[in-house]
Design a protein around this motif. Structure first.
Motif, mmCIF file in Angstrom:
data_model
loop_
_atom_site.group_PDB
_atom_site.id
_atom_site.type_symbol
_atom_site.label_atom_id
_atom_site.label_comp_id
_atom_site.label_asym_id
_atom_site.label_seq_id
_atom_site.Cartn_x
_atom_site.Cartn_y
_atom_site.Cartn_z
ATOM 1 N N ASP A 170 0.812 -1.220 0.000
ATOM 2 C CA ASP A 170 0.000 0.000 0.000
ATOM 3 C C ASP A 170 0.840 1.262 0.000
ATOM 4 O OD1 ASP A 170 -2.693 -1.306 0.393
ATOM 5 O OD2 ASP A 170 -1.625 -2.078 2.137
ATOM 6 N N ALA A 171 2.115 1.153 0.387
ATOM 7 C CA ALA A 171 3.029 2.295 0.403
ATOM 8 C C ALA A 171 4.443 1.768 0.253
ATOM 9 C CB ALA A 171 2.896 3.095 1.695
ATOM 10 N N LEU A 172 5.329 2.612 -0.244
ATOM 11 C CA LEU A 172 6.700 2.181 -0.490
ATOM 12 C C LEU A 172 7.687 3.158 0.129
ATOM 13 C CD1 LEU A 172 8.398 0.032 -2.029
ATOM 14 C CD2 LEU A 172 8.540 1.690 -3.904
ATOM 15 N N ALA A 173 8.545 2.625 1.001
ATOM 16 C CA ALA A 173 9.656 3.399 1.550
ATOM 17 C C ALA A 173 10.809 3.331 0.556
ATOM 18 C CB ALA A 173 10.084 2.835 2.901
ATOM 19 N N LEU A 203 1.388 5.170 -5.543
ATOM 20 C CA LEU A 203 0.933 4.960 -4.170
ATOM 21 C C LEU A 203 1.802 5.814 -3.255
ATOM 22 C CD1 LEU A 203 3.378 2.975 -3.211
ATOM 23 C CD2 LEU A 203 1.860 1.148 -3.884
ATOM 24 N N PRO A 204 1.413 5.969 -1.974
ATOM 25 C CA PRO A 204 2.179 6.856 -1.087
ATOM 26 C C PRO A 204 3.636 6.432 -0.940
ATOM 27 C CG PRO A 204 0.051 6.340 -0.135
ATOM 28 C CD PRO A 204 0.204 5.442 -1.325
ATOM 29 N N LEU A 205 4.529 7.405 -1.027
ATOM 30 C CA LEU A 205 5.953 7.178 -0.826
ATOM 31 C C LEU A 205 6.340 7.593 0.588
ATOM 32 C CD1 LEU A 205 7.432 8.496 -4.196
ATOM 33 C CD2 LEU A 205 6.788 6.154 -3.592
ATOM 34 N N VAL A 206 7.282 6.860 1.159
ATOM 35 C CA VAL A 206 7.678 7.056 2.551
ATOM 36 C C VAL A 206 9.158 7.393 2.620
ATOM 37 C CG1 VAL A 206 7.719 6.037 4.860
ATOM 38 C CG2 VAL A 206 5.953 5.341 3.209
ATOM 39 N N LEU A 207 9.494 8.395 3.430
ATOM 40 C CA LEU A 207 10.892 8.786 3.639
ATOM 41 C C LEU A 207 11.319 8.362 5.033
ATOM 42 C CD1 LEU A 207 13.338 10.328 2.421
ATOM 43 C CD2 LEU A 207 12.506 12.360 3.634
ATOM 44 N N VAL A 222 8.233 16.750 0.289
ATOM 45 C CA VAL A 222 6.777 16.631 0.381
ATOM 46 C C VAL A 222 6.122 17.230 -0.862
ATOM 47 C CG1 VAL A 222 4.740 17.402 1.651
ATOM 48 C CG2 VAL A 222 6.719 16.526 2.895
ATOM 49 N N ALA A 223 6.599 18.387 -1.282
ATOM 50 C CA ALA A 223 6.062 19.011 -2.487
ATOM 51 C C ALA A 223 6.278 18.126 -3.707
ATOM 52 C CB ALA A 223 6.710 20.375 -2.701
ATOM 53 N N GLY A 224 7.360 17.318 -3.666
ATOM 54 C CA GLY A 224 7.685 16.457 -4.792
ATOM 55 C C GLY A 224 7.006 15.103 -4.767
ATOM 56 N N GLY A 225 6.252 14.799 -3.693
ATOM 57 C CA GLY A 225 5.491 13.561 -3.690
ATOM 58 C C GLY A 225 5.697 12.625 -2.525
ATOM 59 N N MET A 226 6.627 12.934 -1.611
ATOM 60 C CA MET A 226 6.763 12.101 -0.416
ATOM 61 C C MET A 226 5.572 12.384 0.503
ATOM 62 S SD MET A 226 9.557 10.573 -1.234
ATOM 63 C CE MET A 226 9.751 9.594 0.242
ATOM 64 N N VAL A 227 5.010 11.335 1.098
ATOM 65 C CA VAL A 227 3.773 11.497 1.868
ATOM 66 C C VAL A 227 3.985 11.210 3.357
ATOM 67 C CG1 VAL A 227 1.392 10.707 2.140
ATOM 68 C CG2 VAL A 227 2.376 10.920 -0.146
ATOM 69 N N LYS A 228 4.533 10.059 3.686
ATOM 70 C CA LYS A 228 4.758 9.676 5.088
ATOM 71 C C LYS A 228 6.229 9.928 5.406
ATOM 72 C CE LYS A 228 4.375 5.583 8.161
ATOM 73 N NZ LYS A 228 5.761 5.019 8.209
ATOM 74 N N ILE A 229 6.469 10.746 6.422
ATOM 75 C CA ILE A 229 7.829 11.168 6.766
ATOM 76 C C ILE A 229 8.173 10.635 8.153
ATOM 77 C CG2 ILE A 229 9.410 13.111 6.936
ATOM 78 C CD1 ILE A 229 8.064 12.833 4.167
ATOM 79 N N ASN A 230 9.109 9.701 8.222
ATOM 80 C CA ASN A 230 9.461 9.045 9.482
ATOM 81 C C ASN A 230 10.553 9.817 10.221
ATOM 82 O OD1 ASN A 230 7.785 7.082 8.445
ATOM 83 N ND2 ASN A 230 9.178 5.394 8.848
ATOM 84 N N ILE A 231 10.298 10.105 11.504
ATOM 85 C CA ILE A 231 11.231 10.882 12.320
ATOM 86 C C ILE A 231 11.355 10.234 13.687
ATOM 87 C CG2 ILE A 231 11.691 13.143 13.379
ATOM 88 C CD1 ILE A 231 9.970 14.349 11.067
#
Length: 284
Positions: A170-173, A203-207, A222-231
């Protein structure tokens, strides 16, 4: 507000969604506090390494985190992160998780596809959303650092498209220049590669490894398409520095509530800041 499914949260959100690592209940409280101040949805994620810290017991920390998230005034989701042990993702549905990140990235490609596909079938059938990783985001605990520029480290767009089709995730890191556990914020992302992957994968991309990425780079990603940002590490830096400063100023204090309260507040401020950046706010 009740817990929301990770997929629904990402579909409904505008801008990037922050996904913050939980180690203790103070982490969970700080993440929710920061998100409430920013008035942004948030993902609370518990990693396999965090569960190992809790002596391999997933139930207590999952229950505590879910309870904190469930009481939040903003939409919050519960995510199980970087899982390599199938016995963990198999019990994720019964512990309130709305999503799982299956980490089979160390396996040969065909084995990665098979293991991830098996997890997708099991978890999707139980209403959970599945994330996986392609490429190599180095710096996880117990692993040698990996240069973001090393051959094969970065995600190949064509391979990403084939991997998504083969696994049904469903999403790809993706690996685009960040690294886990960075304590300085100097990572430069490959924005051209992000655009290529975004065009290849719908599909949603993850950083992952976002603590080491400067604010302007995060906002651009984020503006370029990354959706979920892991911190994660950035929160631990804020927390640990607050504890150290408090104990230095009050060496006779033996009440952990005092320095933990200050550490929780410092972590909440870090969460609020990051969520402002991801929402399109002006980077500090």
């Amino acid at each position: 507000m009740t817990l929301v499914n990770t997929g629904e949260l990402l579909e409904d959100s505008r801008g990037g969604v922050g996904a913050f690592n939980v180690i203790t209940i103070e982490h969970a409280e700080a993440i929710v506090d920061g998100a409430a101040r920013a008035r942004r949805p948030v993902i609370l994620q518990i990693s396999e390494n965090a569960i190992k810290f809790h002596r391999g017991q997933i139930g207590p920390i999952a229950a505590a985190t879910a309870a904190v998230a469930d009481a939040a005034d903003i939409p919050a989701a519960l995510h199980l992160d970087h899982v390599t042990d199938p016995s963990l993702w198999e019990v994720a549905p019964q512990h309130g998780f709305g999503s799982v990140m299956i980490d089979a990235s160390k396996l040969p490609y065909e084995d990665n596809v098979a293991e991830t596909g098996r997890a997708v079938e099991f978890l999707n059938s139980r209403g959970l959303w599945v994330e996986s990783e392609l490429g190599q985001v180095g710096g996880k605990e117990g692993e040698p650092p990996v240069s973001a520029h090393a051959p094969g480290a970065r995600t190949d767009p064509a391979e990403a498209a084939a991997y998504v089709a083969a696994t049904g995730v469903d999403a790809l890191a993706v690996a685009v220049g960040s690294s886990h556990a960075m304590t300085t914020r100097e990572a430069l992302l490959d924005h051209d590669l992000i655009a290529e992957i975004r065009a290849a994968v719908q599909l949603p991309l993850v950083l992952h490894g976002s603590s080491g990425v400067p604010d302007a780079e995060l906002a651009r990603a984020v503006a370029g398409g990354m959706v979920k940002i892991n911190i994660g590490t950035a929160l631990n830096i804020a927390f640990t520095r607050a504890v150290a400063d408090d104990l230095a100023a009050h060496p006779d204090n033996v009440d952990p509530r005092k320095y933990l309260a200050r550490a929780r507040d410092a972590m909440a401020a870090a969460v609020e800041h990051f969520l402002g950046v991801l929402a399109g706010g002006t980077p500090a």
